[in-house]
Design an enzyme around this catalytic site. Structure first.
Site, mmCIF file in Angstrom:
data_model
loop_
_atom_site.group_PDB
_atom_site.id
_atom_site.type_symbol
_atom_site.label_atom_id
_atom_site.label_comp_id
_atom_site.label_asym_id
_atom_site.label_seq_id
_atom_site.Cartn_x
_atom_site.Cartn_y
_atom_site.Cartn_z
ATOM 1 N N ARG A 90 -33.673 21.116 2.191
ATOM 2 C CA ARG A 90 -33.239 22.433 2.776
ATOM 3 C C ARG A 90 -34.390 22.556 3.829
ATOM 4 O O ARG A 90 -34.089 23.044 5.165
ATOM 5 C CB ARG A 90 -33.234 23.558 1.978
ATOM 6 C CG ARG A 90 -32.664 24.900 2.443
ATOM 7 C CD ARG A 90 -32.472 25.840 1.457
ATOM 8 N NE ARG A 90 -33.576 26.281 0.974
ATOM 9 C CZ ARG A 90 -33.965 27.327 -0.057
ATOM 10 N NH1 ARG A 90 -32.730 27.692 -0.620
ATOM 11 N NH2 ARG A 90 -35.128 27.656 -0.412
ATOM 12 N N LYS A 192 -33.716 28.580 6.530
ATOM 13 C CA LYS A 192 -34.878 29.479 6.137
ATOM 14 C C LYS A 192 -35.707 29.673 7.321
ATOM 15 O O LYS A 192 -36.735 29.192 6.891
ATOM 16 C CB LYS A 192 -35.261 28.822 4.661
ATOM 17 C CG LYS A 192 -36.022 29.941 3.864
ATOM 18 C CD LYS A 192 -36.252 29.299 2.302
ATOM 19 C CE LYS A 192 -37.188 30.301 1.736
ATOM 20 N NZ LYS A 192 -36.827 31.664 1.103
ATOM 21 N N GLU A 228 -25.430 38.287 0.499
ATOM 22 C CA GLU A 228 -26.616 38.166 -0.328
ATOM 23 C C GLU A 228 -27.601 39.160 -0.057
ATOM 24 O O GLU A 228 -27.524 40.214 0.757
ATOM 25 C CB GLU A 228 -27.245 37.024 -0.102
ATOM 26 C CG GLU A 228 -27.855 36.932 1.360
ATOM 27 C CD GLU A 228 -28.652 35.352 1.552
ATOM 28 O OE1 GLU A 228 -29.183 34.811 0.541
ATOM 29 O OE2 GLU A 228 -28.467 34.907 2.739
HETATM 30 N N1 PLP Z 1 -31.423 34.005 -0.124
HETATM 31 C C1 PLP Z 1 -32.646 34.227 0.651
HETATM 32 C C2 PLP Z 1 -32.332 35.161 1.848
HETATM 33 C C3 PLP Z 1 -33.723 33.760 0.206
HETATM 34 O O1 PLP Z 1 -34.845 34.097 0.878
HETATM 35 C C4 PLP Z 1 -33.974 33.165 -1.069
HETATM 36 C C5 PLP Z 1 -35.156 32.750 -1.514
HETATM 37 O O2 PLP Z 1 -35.465 31.504 -1.162
HETATM 38 C C6 PLP Z 1 -32.604 32.798 -1.836
HETATM 39 C C7 PLP Z 1 -31.572 33.391 -1.259
HETATM 40 C C8 PLP Z 1 -32.777 32.111 -3.025
HETATM 41 O O3 PLP Z 1 -33.086 30.725 -2.783
HETATM 42 P P1 PLP Z 1 -33.882 29.824 -3.645
HETATM 43 O O4 PLP Z 1 -32.993 30.089 -4.948
HETATM 44 O O5 PLP Z 1 -33.616 28.542 -3.240
HETATM 45 O O6 PLP Z 1 -35.167 30.132 -3.758
HETATM 46 C C1 COI Z 2 -38.097 32.523 -2.422
HETATM 47 O O1 COI Z 2 -37.616 33.003 -3.557
HETATM 48 O O2 COI Z 2 -39.037 31.657 -2.403
HETATM 49 C C2 COI Z 2 -38.107 33.424 -1.296
HETATM 50 O O3 COI Z 2 -38.546 32.892 -0.228
HETATM 51 C C3 COI Z 2 -37.876 34.875 -0.999
HETATM 52 C C4 COI Z 2 -38.793 35.638 -0.440
HETATM 53 C C5 COI Z 2 -40.349 35.838 -1.003
HETATM 54 C C6 COI Z 2 -38.830 35.537 1.008
#
Ligand code: PLP
Ligand code: COI
Length: 348
Positions: A90, A192, A228
């Protein structure tokens, strides 16, 4: 490998049961620099300060991206990472979208493992529920003024021991729907990148002031479908027991969400659907939750939309399917439940 270490550690001052989601300075972080077309070998350093040019593109034009993953202490004292290859992929996609040099999967995972091993005393003990959160990031640096890609970049990984992002444990929280958008239909929602989060600060504050844990964004094109939460994906459990989660090009492809889809199907035997979730059809769900690395699984008590709170299972108690998903996912992450092949990388 160069290690600059002079100071003393804070690790013995940790109160593991009281950790929230906050920055705690740990002993060592990894830093690598991209210059003259290539990344250097990288090193661990005690210095948690960066000195960068005032003209850095990351400061003015948002040319930066980041990741979030965790290290878990198992019952037998080992330390393991959950699907770091997915974070590497990612981050490479985010770098590509913002015209930054990619980090290879090997370099990314190596940097994470080095940081975890160098800060092993900060990995919370098994049984506390706390974890060591890793924050890899890439920023554009170097003298620059016009809107263009940076001449140099920094890739760094630091870590901080953390507890719950929202409420502790499996406690339901309420969210509200916001009118703001965090991303555009063909924008950077799936990457991200910091700009998405800057855009979410004001709506988040409005939601918190109104007594909600955070807000939920609708699709930017039609404002009819759930996208989301500001820092987590959404899932719902239908009344006939399906795991449903929104499909959209403008949400972050959550590693936790894709892991839960596999857990729901392979471990719990549920049908799984990634598809549109219409805000006017919340009635189809008996349970709902937010999922992410920081959020883990946070049950959603209710969602406020057009002045009405739609309650799912309960505002105070977690639903049975959400509980099973949580127990299985955490079981895999903390090494109590057998993980699918390739999901766990031991830091040794
Ligand atoms: N959506 C957003 C906007 C986020 O910042 C996060 C955190 O990382 C997620 C979803 C969840 O992603 P992940 O499960 O890869 O941490
Ligand atoms: C995560 O879950 O890793 C995120 O990036 C969410 C938040 C702390 C920005």
């Amino acid at each position: 490998m160069t290690v600059e270490k002079k100071g003393t550690s804070n690790a013995d001052k940790m109160d593991w049961d009281k950790l929230g989601f906050a920055y705690i300075k740990t002993d060592l972080r990894y830093v690598s620099v991209w210059k003259n077309g290539k990344w250097d070998e990288g090193k661990l350093t005690e210095d948690n300060m960066l000195t960068i040019s005032e003209g850095s593109t990351s400061l003015h034009y948002g040319q930066q991206c980041f990741e979030g993953l965790k290290a878990y202490r198992t019952k037998d004292g080992k330390i393991q990472l959950f699907r770091p290859d997915q974070n590497a992929k990612r981050m490479a996609a985010s770098c590509k979208r913002l015209l930054m040099p990619e980090i290879s999967e090997e370099k990314f995972i190596d940097a994470c493992v080095q940081v975890v091993k160098a800060n092993a005393d900060y990995v919370p003990p098994y049984g506390t529920g706390a974890t060591l959160y890793l924050r890899p990031y890439v920023i554009g640096v170097g003298d620059n003024l016009g809107v263009r890609t940076a001449p140099e970049f920094i890739f760094s990984v630091f870590c901080s021991p953390v507890g719950a992002y929202f409420k502790g444990g499996l406690a339901p929280v309420n969210f509200c729907i916001t009118d703001y958008d965090r991303a555009a239909p063909q924008g950077t929602g799936a990457a991200k990148v910091g700009g998405n989060y800057a855009a979410s600060l004001h709506p988040h504050e409005e939601a918190v002031k109104r007594g909600f844990a955070d807000c939920i964004y609708l699709d930017p094109a039609t404002h009819t479908k759930i996208e989301e939460v500001g820092a987590a994906n959404f899932f719902g459990i239908t009344k006939d027991g399906k795991f449903v989660t929104p499909k959209s090009d403008s949400i972050l492809p959550s590693i936790t969400k894709y892991s839960l889809m596999a857990v729901a199907k392979e471990y719990l035997g549920l049908q799984v659907e990634e598809r549109d979730v219409f805000i006017k059809q919340l009635d189809e769900f008996s349970e709902a939750g937010a999922c992410g690395t920081a959020a883990v699984i946070t049950p959603i008590g209710g969602i406020e939309y057009n002045g009405k709170l739609h309650v799912f299972h309960s505002e105070t108690e977690v639903g049975p399917v959400t509980r099973k998903l949580y127990e299985t996912l955490c079981g895999i992450q903390f090494g109590e439940v057998k993980a699918p092949a390739g999901w766990i990388v031991e830091a040794k």
